[in-house]
Scaffold this motif. Sequence first.
Motif, PDB file in Angstrom:
ATOM      1  N   ALA A 188      98.801  50.564  34.288  1.00 46.23           N
ATOM      2  CA  ALA A 188      99.963  49.334  34.174  1.00 46.23           C
ATOM      3  C   ALA A 188     100.679  50.230  34.987  1.00 46.23           C
ATOM      4  CB  ALA A 188     100.700  48.705  33.453  1.00 46.23           C
ATOM      5  N   VAL A 216     103.506  44.709  34.531  1.00 47.65           N
ATOM      6  CA  VAL A 216     102.478  44.839  36.113  1.00 47.65           C
ATOM      7  C   VAL A 216     102.319  43.765  36.918  1.00 47.65           C
ATOM      8  CG1 VAL A 216     100.430  44.926  35.596  1.00 47.65           C
ATOM      9  CG2 VAL A 216     100.964  46.841  36.939  1.00 47.65           C
ATOM     10  N   SER A 250     101.971  51.138  38.369  1.00 50.00           N
ATOM     11  CA  SER A 250     103.594  50.525  39.226  1.00 50.00           C
ATOM     12  C   SER A 250     104.244  51.841  39.797  1.00 50.00           C
ATOM     13  CB  SER A 250     104.660  50.451  37.437  1.00 50.00           C
ATOM     14  OG  SER A 250     103.797  49.306  37.074  1.00 50.00           O
ATOM     15  N   ALA A 265     102.889  45.705  28.756  1.00 54.87           N
ATOM     16  CA  ALA A 265     102.271  46.173  30.172  1.00 54.87           C
ATOM     17  C   ALA A 265     102.041  44.672  30.925  1.00 54.87           C
ATOM     18  CB  ALA A 265     100.467  46.903  29.731  1.00 54.87           C
TER      19      ALA A 265
END
Length: 347
Positions: free
Chosen positions: A224, A301, A228, A298
């Motif tokens: 994640a 994301v 990102s 997470a």
Amino acid sequence: MLYGIAAAIAALVLSAVLAALLRVPALRFGVTARRGRSRPLPLLGGVAVVLATCGVAVAGHLGGAVRLGEGVGALLVAGAAVAALGLAADVWRLRARFLAAGTAVAAACVVPYEETGLAGGLLAVGWIVCATLAFRSLDHADALAGTVGAVTAFGAAACAAVEVMDGLAVLLSVLAAALTGFLMHNWPPARTALGACGALFTGFVLASAAVLTRAGYGPVPTAAVLFSLAALGVADVVLVVVSRRRAGRPLLQSGPDHLAHRLRRLGVAPRGVVVLLGAGASGGVLAGVLVHSGWVGAGAVFWVAGGVLAVVGGLLHVHPYGPRRQPRVPAPAASPQASTPLRVRNG
């Protein structure tokens, strides 16, 4: 703290000065690109970024201000090797497979296998190679790669600071400052460009630093964070791959089908393109920093992934390719009978 500020200022000034000085040899020796311009664009701006980043970081290490550490020192050496490979690509136009192979070798020397394991280390090497090449593809418009690189470097430095990796945080801050100094000459209309040397170096250092900061964490949150931090580069690659597959064009053939190209077709000014895409990159980087710091889960994301899909889906409707030229069919030769005028008899 004071050293970090002084190092950033030194890197910014040194990069700006070197970028200006290296324009002359780049033009003299033909290390240039056209990019649709009437005049050639020098490609040695990336050399200025590399020299400023490595010079300031090594000076601080040797002076005892901030020790880089064994892993960070290896990262800097591997990054310099990738930069040398990129410089060779700028001068001699190396094929992409050579750049990928060289980046993979450098990445294999950086990954901390004792924390990632063999399988995780191999995945990390693959990620570093893909992220590095994806970042290089962002160098298709003035100031885009420099802006995205500076934003990502600040975010990666924040992640390193959370892990108390002072040497890595200082290196990333110096890189961000060097890119900022380079942007003084790369802001539209650009007078110099990163080239493969600067783009590969920046992408490699950012991708490798992200892997180092996430070593030892679980695979899902790590994926994640990495996604990102590199969301804009991922969006550009996905857009180009899908577009070229749909058009039946070779994947490795360059074309005006990247993010900035399509925004320009929509009428956005060059500086507006940089601002829009820089803001998009900032959103992804911010999400990555928040997930890494533990402030959000997470699952954040998915918002970044949704934004990537929205951008790709929307810009796919902007057709970047002109109409294909129809093959010229030679006109049939006129027969002698057709060319002979008919005589009309009287009576």
